[in-house]
Design a protein around this motif. Structure first.
Motif, PDB file in Angstrom:
ATOM      1  N   ALA A 155       0.821  -1.208   0.000  1.00 52.13           N
ATOM      2  CA  ALA A 155       0.000   0.000   0.000  1.00 52.13           C
ATOM      3  C   ALA A 155       0.859   1.264   0.000  1.00 52.13           C
ATOM      4  O   ALA A 155       2.043   1.224   0.339  1.00 52.13           O
ATOM      5  N   PRO A 156       0.263   2.418  -0.356  1.00 53.60           N
ATOM      6  CA  PRO A 156       1.001   3.687  -0.303  1.00 53.60           C
ATOM      7  C   PRO A 156       1.487   3.989   1.110  1.00 53.60           C
ATOM      8  O   PRO A 156       0.895   3.539   2.092  1.00 53.60           O
ATOM      9  N   ARG A 157       2.540   4.778   1.196  1.00 56.51           N
ATOM     10  CA  ARG A 157       3.141   5.087   2.496  1.00 56.51           C
ATOM     11  C   ARG A 157       2.134   5.730   3.444  1.00 56.51           C
ATOM     12  O   ARG A 157       2.125   5.446   4.648  1.00 56.51           O
ATOM     13  N   GLU A 158       1.277   6.589   2.912  1.00 55.74           N
ATOM     14  CA  GLU A 158       0.273   7.256   3.750  1.00 55.74           C
ATOM     15  C   GLU A 158      -0.654   6.234   4.416  1.00 55.74           C
ATOM     16  O   GLU A 158      -1.047   6.403   5.576  1.00 55.74           O
ATOM     17  N   CYS A 159      -0.989   5.173   3.685  1.00 58.31           N
ATOM     18  CA  CYS A 159      -1.851   4.124   4.241  1.00 58.31           C
ATOM     19  C   CYS A 159      -1.124   3.330   5.322  1.00 58.31           C
ATOM     20  O   CYS A 159      -1.728   2.929   6.323  1.00 58.31           O
ATOM     21  N   ILE A 160       0.174   3.104   5.113  1.00 59.69           N
ATOM     22  CA  ILE A 160       0.981   2.416   6.124  1.00 59.69           C
ATOM     23  C   ILE A 160       1.016   3.248   7.400  1.00 59.69           C
ATOM     24  O   ILE A 160       0.824   2.737   8.509  1.00 59.69           O
ATOM     25  N   ASP A 161       1.233   4.559   7.249  1.00 64.36           N
ATOM     26  CA  ASP A 161       1.263   5.452   8.405  1.00 64.36           C
ATOM     27  C   ASP A 161      -0.077   5.436   9.131  1.00 64.36           C
ATOM     28  O   ASP A 161      -0.118   5.461  10.375  1.00 64.36           O
ATOM     29  N   TYR A 162      -1.163   5.402   8.365  1.00 67.40           N
ATOM     30  CA  TYR A 162      -2.503   5.374   8.974  1.00 67.40           C
ATOM     31  C   TYR A 162      -2.668   4.142   9.867  1.00 67.40           C
ATOM     32  O   TYR A 162      -3.139   4.254  11.013  1.00 67.40           O
ATOM     33  N   VAL A 163      -2.295   2.971   9.367  1.00 74.73           N
ATOM     34  CA  VAL A 163      -2.459   1.741  10.141  1.00 74.73           C
ATOM     35  C   VAL A 163      -1.588   1.779  11.397  1.00 74.73           C
ATOM     36  O   VAL A 163      -2.030   1.410  12.493  1.00 74.73           O
ATOM     37  N   ILE A 164      -0.347   2.240  11.255  1.00 75.97           N
ATOM     38  CA  ILE A 164       0.550   2.305  12.419  1.00 75.97           C
ATOM     39  C   ILE A 164       0.005   3.285  13.456  1.00 75.97           C
ATOM     40  O   ILE A 164      -0.029   2.989  14.662  1.00 75.97           O
ATOM     41  N   LEU A 165      -0.452   4.447  13.001  1.00 76.12           N
ATOM     42  CA  LEU A 165      -1.006   5.430  13.925  1.00 76.12           C
ATOM     43  C   LEU A 165      -2.277   4.901  14.594  1.00 76.12           C
ATOM     44  O   LEU A 165      -2.515   5.149  15.781  1.00 76.12           O
ATOM     45  N   HIS A 166      -3.079   4.173  13.831  1.00 77.63           N
ATOM     46  CA  HIS A 166      -4.288   3.553  14.376  1.00 77.63           C
ATOM     47  C   HIS A 166      -3.928   2.647  15.560  1.00 77.63           C
ATOM     48  O   HIS A 166      -4.559   2.711  16.623  1.00 77.63           O
ATOM     49  N   GLU A 167      -2.895   1.813  15.368  1.00 77.57           N
ATOM     50  CA  GLU A 167      -2.489   0.895  16.436  1.00 77.57           C
ATOM     51  C   GLU A 167      -1.829   1.643  17.601  1.00 77.57           C
ATOM     52  O   GLU A 167      -1.995   1.265  18.760  1.00 77.57           O
ATOM     53  N   LEU A 168      -1.104   2.706  17.310  1.00 75.66           N
ATOM     54  CA  LEU A 168      -0.500   3.503  18.381  1.00 75.66           C
ATOM     55  C   LEU A 168      -1.581   4.170  19.232  1.00 75.66           C
ATOM     56  O   LEU A 168      -1.427   4.304  20.446  1.00 75.66           O
ATOM     57  N   CYS A 169      -2.676   4.572  18.592  1.00 81.31           N
ATOM     58  CA  CYS A 169      -3.796   5.164  19.338  1.00 81.31           C
ATOM     59  C   CYS A 169      -4.406   4.139  20.290  1.00 81.31           C
ATOM     60  O   CYS A 169      -4.926   4.496  21.359  1.00 81.31           O
ATOM     61  N   HIS A 170      -4.337   2.868  19.908  1.00 82.42           N
ATOM     62  CA  HIS A 170      -4.881   1.814  20.773  1.00 82.42           C
ATOM     63  C   HIS A 170      -4.038   1.615  22.036  1.00 82.42           C
ATOM     64  O   HIS A 170      -4.508   1.021  23.009  1.00 82.42           O
ATOM     65  N   ILE A 171      -2.797   2.084  22.004  1.00 78.14           N
ATOM     66  CA  ILE A 171      -1.977   2.006  23.218  1.00 78.14           C
ATOM     67  C   ILE A 171      -2.573   2.926  24.283  1.00 78.14           C
ATOM     68  O   ILE A 171      -2.584   2.602  25.472  1.00 78.14           O
ATOM     69  N   ALA A 172      -3.112   4.070  23.838  1.00 75.35           N
ATOM     70  CA  ALA A 172      -3.748   5.004  24.767  1.00 75.35           C
ATOM     71  C   ALA A 172      -5.187   4.615  25.049  1.00 75.35           C
ATOM     72  O   ALA A 172      -5.675   4.771  26.171  1.00 75.35           O
ATOM     73  N   GLU A 173      -5.867   4.107  24.051  1.00 71.82           N
ATOM     74  CA  GLU A 173      -7.286   3.758  24.177  1.00 71.82           C
ATOM     75  C   GLU A 173      -7.538   2.488  23.378  1.00 71.82           C
ATOM     76  O   GLU A 173      -7.579   2.525  22.150  1.00 71.82           O
ATOM     77  N   HIS A 174      -7.675   1.354  24.084  1.00 71.67           N
ATOM     78  CA  HIS A 174      -7.756   0.071  23.383  1.00 71.67           C
ATOM     79  C   HIS A 174      -9.087  -0.142  22.666  1.00 71.67           C
ATOM     80  O   HIS A 174      -9.228  -1.039  21.855  1.00 71.67           O
ATOM     81  N   ASN A 175     -10.071   0.686  22.982  1.00 72.54           N
ATOM     82  CA  ASN A 175     -11.367   0.571  22.311  1.00 72.54           C
ATOM     83  C   ASN A 175     -11.505   1.645  21.241  1.00 72.54           C
ATOM     84  O   ASN A 175     -10.761   2.621  21.218  1.00 72.54           O
ATOM     85  N   HIS A 176     -12.502   1.479  20.382  1.00 74.05           N
ATOM     86  CA  HIS A 176     -12.811   2.517  19.403  1.00 74.05           C
ATOM     87  C   HIS A 176     -13.789   3.505  20.042  1.00 74.05           C
ATOM     88  O   HIS A 176     -14.953   3.610  19.651  1.00 74.05           O
ATOM     89  N   SER A 177     -13.294   4.228  21.010  1.00 72.12           N
ATOM     90  CA  SER A 177     -14.106   5.170  21.767  1.00 72.12           C
ATOM     91  C   SER A 177     -13.990   6.569  21.166  1.00 72.12           C
ATOM     92  O   SER A 177     -13.247   6.794  20.196  1.00 72.12           O
ATOM     93  N   GLU A 178     -14.698   7.519  21.770  1.00 68.73           N
ATOM     94  CA  GLU A 178     -14.606   8.909  21.311  1.00 68.73           C
ATOM     95  C   GLU A 178     -13.173   9.414  21.483  1.00 68.73           C
ATOM     96  O   GLU A 178     -12.664  10.140  20.637  1.00 68.73           O
ATOM     97  N   ARG A 179     -12.537   9.027  22.579  1.00 67.91           N
ATOM     98  CA  ARG A 179     -11.157   9.447  22.818  1.00 67.91           C
ATOM     99  C   ARG A 179     -10.234   8.893  21.731  1.00 67.91           C
ATOM    100  O   ARG A 179      -9.327   9.579  21.270  1.00 67.91           O
ATOM    101  N   PHE A 180     -10.473   7.635  21.340  1.00 70.98           N
ATOM    102  CA  PHE A 180      -9.653   7.018  20.295  1.00 70.98           C
ATOM    103  C   PHE A 180      -9.746   7.834  18.999  1.00 70.98           C
ATOM    104  O   PHE A 180      -8.721   8.181  18.393  1.00 70.98           O
ATOM    105  N   TYR A 181     -10.971   8.120  18.553  1.00 65.68           N
ATOM    106  CA  TYR A 181     -11.147   8.844  17.296  1.00 65.68           C
ATOM    107  C   TYR A 181     -10.669  10.296  17.405  1.00 65.68           C
ATOM    108  O   TYR A 181     -10.226  10.886  16.417  1.00 65.68           O
ATOM    109  N   ARG A 182     -10.726  10.844  18.605  1.00 66.13           N
ATOM    110  CA  ARG A 182     -10.198  12.199  18.802  1.00 66.13           C
ATOM    111  C   ARG A 182      -8.687  12.201  18.613  1.00 66.13           C
ATOM    112  O   ARG A 182      -8.117  13.098  17.980  1.00 66.13           O
ATOM    113  N   LEU A 183      -8.032  11.169  19.152  1.00 70.39           N
ATOM    114  CA  LEU A 183      -6.584  11.035  18.959  1.00 70.39           C
ATOM    115  C   LEU A 183      -6.228  10.867  17.493  1.00 70.39           C
ATOM    116  O   LEU A 183      -5.296  11.486  16.982  1.00 70.39           O
ATOM    117  N   MET A 184      -6.991  10.006  16.802  1.00 67.45           N
ATOM    118  CA  MET A 184      -6.742   9.787  15.364  1.00 67.45           C
ATOM    119  C   MET A 184      -6.862  11.097  14.593  1.00 67.45           C
ATOM    120  O   MET A 184      -6.050  11.392  13.705  1.00 67.45           O
TER     121      MET A 184
END
Length: 238
Positions: free
Chosen positions: A186-215
């Motif tokens: 995939a394009p580099r931007e998509c790779i960054d998106y997936v990595i950032l998505h997982e890094l956000c889960h370190i702070a918030e393991h659920n797909h909560s409002e806080r998770f999407y705010r971080l994203m």
């Protein structure tokens, strides 16, 4: 479990949701597998009701993925095929040489695979090993790059590369990130998106409002990037 959306019967798998959230999380994967992550205490009827409420969205997602899958034929691993790397399309060139060292080379516009004898399994195996090696190198570099944005991560998290059938990545409760080697297509931007998505889960393991705010803070355009990756999934998982 299953339900009907119009005349369409939609089957889904119920899995236990490990978080404390009482909500049912619904996922539609590129291979058209539908999964409902629900608390163990949730009744069958409540889970079914929650999934039915998202029936229209599930149906639309399935329709898109089915269309994508219909357009792509299984790889034969022969010269002239189209393969992806970092979002770019390359033509596969298979060279048979009984005395040469078996190898994979990325050239301008092509991926060249040299084998001692032509075999679909051999070419496929060499390519998979090549993608995995490239994935480890690329993901490590991108993790270092995006960590500067993830201010809540105190230490560089451990990372592994693992082939998964329906996921680009995951984050364990102890913060280990797992990434699919196919993501390196995939394009580099998509790779960054997936990595950032997982890094956000370190702070918030659920797909909560806080998770999407971080994203939204670390990648304001994450939704369009996710859509781009979803649209390419049928090509990249082959």
């Amino acid at each position: 479990m299953s339900f009907y959306y119009g005349d369409e019967k939609i089957s889904f798998t119920r899995l236990a949701r490990k978080s404390e959230s009482s909500k049912v999380l619904i996922k539609v994967h590129p291979d058209c597998q539908v999964v409902a992550l629900a608390p163990e205490a949730a009744s069958r009827d409540s889970v079914l009701s929650a999934v039915k409420k998202r029936g229209r969205w599930i149906y639309q997602q399935l329709s898109e993925f089915k269309t994508q899958l219909a357009d792509y034929q299984p790889r034969q691993f022969v010269s002239g095929e189209s393969h992806y790397y970092l979002g770019k399309q390359y033509l596969l060139k298979v060279i048979e040489d009984s005395e040469a060292k078996q190898s994979v080379k990325l050239l301008r516009g092509s991926i060249e695979v040299t084998v001692r004898s032509k075999s679909q399994d051999k070419v496929s195996g060499l390519l998979k090993d090549w993608y995995r090696l490239r994935a480890k190198e690329t993901f490590s570099k991108r993790l270092d790059a995006v960590l500067e944005q993830a201010l809540w991560v105190e230490e560089r998290p451990p990372m592994r590369v693992l082939t998964m059938q329906t996921q680009w990545g995951s984050c364990s409760p102890n913060g280990r990130i797992t990434l699919n080697p196919y993501l390196v297509k995939a394009p580099r931007e998509c790779i960054d998106y997936v990595i950032l998505h997982e890094l956000c889960h370190i702070a918030e393991h659920n797909h909560s409002e806080r998770f999407y705010r971080l994203m939204g803070q670390v990648m304001p355009n994450w939704e369009s990037t996710k859509e781009r990756l979803d649209q390419m999934a049928g090509k990249l998982f082959l």
